[in-house]
Design a protein around this motif. Structure first.
Motif, PDB file in Angstrom:
ATOM      1  N   VAL A  49      41.440 -53.490 -16.963  1.00 38.59           N
ATOM      2  CA  VAL A  49      42.612 -52.642 -16.689  1.00 38.59           C
ATOM      3  C   VAL A  49      42.231 -51.173 -16.705  1.00 38.59           C
ATOM      4  N   THR A  50      41.475 -50.741 -17.711  1.00 37.87           N
ATOM      5  CA  THR A  50      41.106 -49.317 -17.771  1.00 37.87           C
ATOM      6  C   THR A  50      40.206 -48.928 -16.607  1.00 37.87           C
ATOM      7  N   GLY A  51      39.341 -49.838 -16.182  1.00 37.87           N
ATOM      8  CA  GLY A  51      38.494 -49.558 -15.019  1.00 37.87           C
ATOM      9  C   GLY A  51      39.313 -49.384 -13.752  1.00 37.87           C
ATOM     10  N   ARG A  52      40.290 -50.242 -13.575  1.00 35.80           N
ATOM     11  CA  ARG A  52      41.149 -50.142 -12.389  1.00 35.80           C
ATOM     12  C   ARG A  52      42.035 -48.902 -12.442  1.00 35.80           C
ATOM     13  N   LEU A  53      42.544 -48.575 -13.618  1.00 32.56           N
ATOM     14  CA  LEU A  53      43.367 -47.363 -13.733  1.00 32.56           C
ATOM     15  C   LEU A  53      42.536 -46.116 -13.456  1.00 32.56           C
ATOM     16  N   GLY A  54      41.285 -46.128 -13.888  1.00 34.51           N
ATOM     17  CA  GLY A  54      40.411 -44.981 -13.650  1.00 34.51           C
ATOM     18  C   GLY A  54      40.069 -44.790 -12.178  1.00 34.51           C
ATOM     19  N   ALA A  55      40.149 -45.852 -11.390  1.00 33.57           N
ATOM     20  CA  ALA A  55      39.818 -45.775  -9.966  1.00 33.57           C
ATOM     21  C   ALA A  55      40.998 -45.336  -9.096  1.00 33.57           C
ATOM     22  N   ILE A  56      42.177 -45.194  -9.685  1.00 32.76           N
ATOM     23  CA  ILE A  56      43.367 -44.823  -8.910  1.00 32.76           C
ATOM     24  C   ILE A  56      43.272 -43.363  -8.488  1.00 32.76           C
ATOM     25  N   LYS A  57      43.481 -43.125  -7.215  1.00 32.98           N
ATOM     26  CA  LYS A  57      43.391 -41.766  -6.676  1.00 32.98           C
ATOM     27  C   LYS A  57      44.715 -41.009  -6.763  1.00 32.98           C
ATOM     28  N   GLY A  58      45.810 -41.734  -6.803  1.00 31.36           N
ATOM     29  CA  GLY A  58      47.131 -41.094  -6.827  1.00 31.36           C
ATOM     30  C   GLY A  58      47.733 -41.088  -8.223  1.00 31.36           C
ATOM     31  N   ARG A  59      49.043 -41.218  -8.255  1.00 26.66           N
ATOM     32  CA  ARG A  59      49.783 -41.206  -9.523  1.00 26.66           C
ATOM     33  C   ARG A  59      49.962 -42.621 -10.044  1.00 26.66           C
ATOM     34  N   ILE A  60      50.234 -42.704 -11.334  1.00 28.85           N
ATOM     35  CA  ILE A  60      50.525 -43.996 -11.948  1.00 28.85           C
ATOM     36  C   ILE A  60      51.986 -43.987 -12.373  1.00 28.85           C
ATOM     37  N   PHE A  61      52.769 -44.884 -11.779  1.00 30.50           N
ATOM     38  CA  PHE A  61      54.167 -45.052 -12.174  1.00 30.50           C
ATOM     39  C   PHE A  61      54.194 -46.127 -13.254  1.00 30.50           C
ATOM     40  N   VAL A  62      54.733 -45.794 -14.403  1.00 31.59           N
ATOM     41  CA  VAL A  62      54.761 -46.716 -15.527  1.00 31.59           C
ATOM     42  C   VAL A  62      56.206 -47.161 -15.738  1.00 31.59           C
ATOM     43  N   GLY A  96      65.556 -51.750  -3.981  1.00 31.78           N
ATOM     44  CA  GLY A  96      66.100 -51.110  -2.781  1.00 31.78           C
ATOM     45  C   GLY A  96      65.257 -49.952  -2.281  1.00 31.78           C
ATOM     46  N   GLU A  97      65.919 -48.919  -1.789  1.00 32.22           N
ATOM     47  CA  GLU A  97      65.258 -47.789  -1.137  1.00 32.22           C
ATOM     48  C   GLU A  97      64.899 -46.661  -2.102  1.00 32.22           C
ATOM     49  N   VAL A  98      65.316 -46.751  -3.341  1.00 30.86           N
ATOM     50  CA  VAL A  98      65.154 -45.636  -4.275  1.00 30.86           C
ATOM     51  C   VAL A  98      63.696 -45.220  -4.433  1.00 30.86           C
ATOM     52  N   ILE A  99      62.804 -46.166  -4.621  1.00 35.68           N
ATOM     53  CA  ILE A  99      61.417 -45.845  -4.933  1.00 35.68           C
ATOM     54  C   ILE A  99      60.556 -45.669  -3.682  1.00 35.68           C
ATOM     55  N   ARG A 100      61.033 -46.167  -2.547  1.00 36.71           N
ATOM     56  CA  ARG A 100      60.226 -46.163  -1.327  1.00 36.71           C
ATOM     57  C   ARG A 100      59.773 -44.762  -0.912  1.00 36.71           C
ATOM     58  N   LEU A 102      59.272 -42.291  -2.948  1.00 39.30           N
ATOM     59  CA  LEU A 102      58.519 -41.647  -4.020  1.00 39.30           C
ATOM     60  C   LEU A 102      57.064 -42.105  -4.085  1.00 39.30           C
ATOM     61  N   ILE A 103      56.812 -43.390  -3.882  1.00 42.38           N
ATOM     62  CA  ILE A 103      55.447 -43.921  -3.976  1.00 42.38           C
ATOM     63  C   ILE A 103      54.715 -43.659  -2.667  1.00 42.38           C
ATOM     64  N   ASP A 107      48.907 -44.488  -4.928  1.00 43.91           N
ATOM     65  CA  ASP A 107      49.632 -44.584  -6.193  1.00 43.91           C
ATOM     66  C   ASP A 107      49.566 -46.028  -6.713  1.00 43.91           C
ATOM     67  N   ALA A 108      49.870 -46.186  -7.995  1.00 39.01           N
ATOM     68  CA  ALA A 108      49.878 -47.519  -8.608  1.00 39.01           C
ATOM     69  C   ALA A 108      51.073 -47.642  -9.536  1.00 39.01           C
ATOM     70  N   VAL A 109      51.453 -48.880  -9.818  1.00 44.95           N
ATOM     71  CA  VAL A 109      52.539 -49.164 -10.750  1.00 44.95           C
ATOM     72  C   VAL A 109      51.957 -49.968 -11.905  1.00 44.95           C
TER      73      VAL A 109
END
Length: 120
Positions: A49-62, A96-100, A102-103, A107-109
């Motif tokens: 998990v930490t390796g994959r999070l470190g490879a994210i180029k955008g934002r992380i939505f938690v 729905g359309e709320v997050i579309r 924004l991401i 980015d990652a969730v």
């Protein structure tokens, strides 16, 4: 005159009342013990998990729901204070359309849940 604390409550009250450097040292020792317990529980999944999070180029939505929401909010706050672009989004934000709008690509969730999920 020194206040006498009954032995049965001394363990609970000694850290909560600031008495100087000794209190800070005791608090740090307790924190170190807790970190050692957590470190002993880490395994391959955590490293993945930490390796994959470190490879994210955008934002992380938690996000998280119910009891997991507290952990999700804390994690987003820790990421942000560490310089990792992230933000907490309530679970209802992903319907729905709320997050579309924004991401964005890159980015990652990160979803906290009391259920077991497969790492994807």
């Amino acid at each position: 005159m020194k206040k006498i604390i009954p032995a049965s409550t001394r363990a609970y009250t000694s850290i909560s009342k600031p008495t100087g450097l000794g209190t800070v040292v005791q608090l740090l020792r307790v924190r170190a013990q807790l970190l050692n317990l957590v470190a002993g529980a880490l395994g391959k999944t955590f490293a993945d998990v930490t390796g994959r999070l470190g490879a994210i180029k955008g934002r992380i939505f938690v996000t998280g729901e119910s009891a997991s929401e507290c952990a999700a909010r804390h994690t987003a706050r820790e990421f942000t204070s560490s310089g990792i672009p992230s933000l907490f989004a309530g679970a209802d934000s992903f319907s729905g359309e709320v997050i579309r709008w924004l991401i964005q690509p890159g980015d990652a969730v990160l979803l906290f849940s009391s259920q077991k999920f497969r790492l994807q």
